[in-house]
Design a protein around this motif. Structure first.
Motif, PDB file in Angstrom:
ATOM      1  N   LEU A 144      -4.100   0.835  -2.389  1.00  0.00           N
ATOM      2  CA  LEU A 144      -3.498  -0.430  -2.789  1.00  0.00           C
ATOM      3  C   LEU A 144      -2.660  -0.257  -4.047  1.00  0.00           C
ATOM      4  N   PHE A 147       3.829   0.790   2.603  1.00  0.00           N
ATOM      5  CA  PHE A 147       3.631  -0.239   3.610  1.00  0.00           C
ATOM      6  C   PHE A 147       3.452  -1.598   2.950  1.00  0.00           C
ATOM      7  N   GLN A 188       0.819   5.466   1.039  1.00  0.00           N
ATOM      8  CA  GLN A 188       0.098   6.483   1.808  1.00  0.00           C
ATOM      9  C   GLN A 188       0.733   7.841   1.573  1.00  0.00           C
ATOM     10  N   ASN A 236      -1.434  12.705   5.232  1.00  0.00           N
ATOM     11  CA  ASN A 236      -2.795  12.979   5.710  1.00  0.00           C
ATOM     12  C   ASN A 236      -3.870  12.290   4.873  1.00  0.00           C
ATOM     13  N   GLN A 237      -3.523  11.170   4.286  1.00  0.00           N
ATOM     14  CA  GLN A 237      -4.497  10.414   3.512  1.00  0.00           C
ATOM     15  C   GLN A 237      -4.524   8.964   3.972  1.00  0.00           C
ATOM     16  N   GLY A 238      -5.513   8.238   3.506  1.00  0.00           N
ATOM     17  CA  GLY A 238      -5.582   6.810   3.786  1.00  0.00           C
ATOM     18  C   GLY A 238      -4.626   6.045   2.907  1.00  0.00           C
ATOM     19  N   LEU A 239      -4.738   4.730   2.950  1.00  0.00           N
ATOM     20  CA  LEU A 239      -3.843   3.863   2.192  1.00  0.00           C
ATOM     21  C   LEU A 239      -4.470   3.483   0.859  1.00  0.00           C
ATOM     22  N   TYR A 266       0.847  -1.184   0.000  1.00  0.00           N
ATOM     23  CA  TYR A 266       0.000   0.000   0.000  1.00  0.00           C
ATOM     24  C   TYR A 266       0.892   1.246   0.000  1.00  0.00           C
TER      25      TYR A 266
END
Lengths: 116, 115
Positions: free
Chosen positions: A46, A90, A38, A41-44, A36
């Motif tokens: 794919l 990640f 990122q 200040n954002q989500g992950l 993933y």
């Protein structure tokens, strides 16, 4: 029990150079593996996932990863880095092969820095 | 195509107060996950639901934390008597479980700051 180790909390490459982010895992069952990305200040998001089909997995934005069972590795590569690739990456493992714990186990992340 | 949404995006609270976060998954996704991410770390699994049933809880989920998904759609995560150590990004993800290898799609997160 599952675990993920990402070697190198920070990786710096020049724009246009090869990107290599390392991930080693341990799992008591055949794993599903994920990368993933990122942005601040954002989500992950794919990038790609391995689910026991082809060992070389191609993802979005020119990234790919190779599953090597003998080395318990799932390293992420990109032939030519772009400034927009600067982000946190990640690696994650899931043991959800039909039962048991289904939450993802993440590594601590690798911060990719792109030098102009 | 609507992704996973989370509200609020930011929450500042004082120690001892209760807070509640909401997650709206991708429609028709039957699984919903909650994770916590602290600064410089990867996300840590907290709990997940399949439809309305809470199937697993991490040992990280103390008794001050409770999560619900009453109708199998949106979910709430409540933290009672917040502590400074609860300050983190709380991430929600959803997936369509078909038997193996589901892909989790993450929302933007709710950043909690406990003063």
């Amino acid at each position: 029990a599952q675990s993920v180790t990402q070697l190198g909390s920070h990786v710096s490459v020049s724009e246009g150079a090869l990107v290599l982010l390392r991930c080693n895992y341990s799992s008591s069952v055949p794993p599903y593996l994920f990368w993933y990305v990122q942005y601040p200040n954002q989500g992950l998001q794919l990038l790609l996932k391995y689910t026991s089909a082809a060992t070389l997995v191609k993802g979005i934005n020119g990234f790919e990863a190779e599953f090597k069972k003998s080395e318990t590795s799932f390293h992420l590569t990109k032939p030519s880095a772009h400034m927009s690739d600067a982000a946190e990456y990640f690696c994650a493992v899931s043991g959800n092969s039909g039962g048991g714990a289904d939450g993802l186990t993440f590594g601590k992340g690798t911060h990719l820095i792109i030098q102009p | 195509d609507t992704g996973v949404s989370q509200n609020p995006r930011h929450k500042i609270t004082k120690r001892g107060q209760n807070v509640t976060f909401r997650c709206d998954p991708i429609s028709e996704h039957n699984r919903l996950y909650w994770y916590r991410q602290t600064l410089g770390q990867g996300p840590e699994f907290l709990t997940y639901f399949q439809n309305e049933a809470q199937l697993e809880k991490s040992r990280l989920l103390s008794d001050r934390f409770s999560a619900e998904r009453p109708k199998g759609s949106f979910s709430t995560l409540e933290i009672q008597r917040t502590e400074q150590g609860d300050s983190a990004m709380y991430l929600c993800a959803s997936s369509l479980w078909t038997g193996k290898g589901d892909t989790q799609y993450f929302g933007p997160g709710t950043r909690l700051t406990v003063l």
